[in-house]
Design a protein around this motif. Structure first.
Motif, short mmCIF file in Angstrom:
data_model
loop_
_atom_site.label_atom_id
_atom_site.label_comp_id
_atom_site.label_asym_id
_atom_site.label_seq_id
_atom_site.Cartn_x
_atom_site.Cartn_y
_atom_site.Cartn_z
N LEU A 22 2.84 3.75 5.11
CA LEU A 22 2.19 4.51 6.17
C LEU A 22 2.16 3.72 7.49
N ASP A 27 1.24 5.63 10.81
CA ASP A 27 0.14 6.51 10.40
C ASP A 27 -1.11 5.66 10.24
N ARG A 42 -9.52 9.47 8.37
CA ARG A 42 -8.24 9.82 7.74
C ARG A 42 -8.05 8.86 6.57
N ASP A 81 -8.66 14.36 5.99
CA ASP A 81 -8.53 14.07 7.42
C ASP A 81 -9.54 14.94 8.16
N LEU A 89 -1.20 15.21 5.68
CA LEU A 89 -1.25 13.86 5.11
C LEU A 89 -0.80 13.89 3.66
#
Length: 145
Positions: A22, A27, A42, A81, A89
């Motif tokens: 990620l 991310d 998140r 999230d 996600l």
């Protein structure tokens, strides 16, 4: 004497693997096994859950568990999230995980990953949206010296 096989901590392995993947994709999702306080906006929670029923021969015939030098964990990936992008996600995590085998999850060899499907696990009390997907894996252990 029978060989002693040590199996990896699949939750820790996947937390490290997903965190790296990620981060590479820029991310910001936090990957955890336990929800921290304060809870990240998140987040991906990785939980091994071999008790979650499988609809296959292992559950019908009681053959679940480690075999030879291979462990067969069932892992649940819970994605949330606060901005409402939990499903996106989940799609990203699902793509990363299912593309990983055969191959290494960090230092652990994974022979096979079977996507066992998605689950909407929105909390009824708070209506907080959460999405999960379940994966059955076959990972190799190491002989204890």
């Amino acid at each position: 004497m029978t060989e002693r096989i040590v199996f990896p901590d699949i939750e820790k392995t996947l937390v490290e693997f997903l965190t790296t993947e990620l981060t590479t994709l820029h991310d910001t999702a936090k990957v955890v096994t336990k929800v921290p306080d304060p809870r990240p906006a998140r987040m991906v929670r990785v939980v091994r859950n071999d008790r979650r029923i499988r609809m296959d021969r292992e559950d019908r015939e009681g053959r679940r568990g480690a075999s030879l030098a291979m462990d067969r964990p069932r892992v649940v990936f819970e994605c949330s999230d606060d901005s409402g992008s939990g499903a996106e996600l989940l799609a990203l995590v699902r793509a990363i995980v299912t593309a990983a085998a055969p191959g290494y999850l960090g230092t652990v060899w994974c022979d096979y990953i079977e996507d066992a499907g998605e689950d909407n696990i929105t909390e009824t009390a708070t209506a907080a949206p959460r999405h999960a997907f379940i994966a059955d894996m076959i990972v190799r252990g190491k002989v204890l010296a």
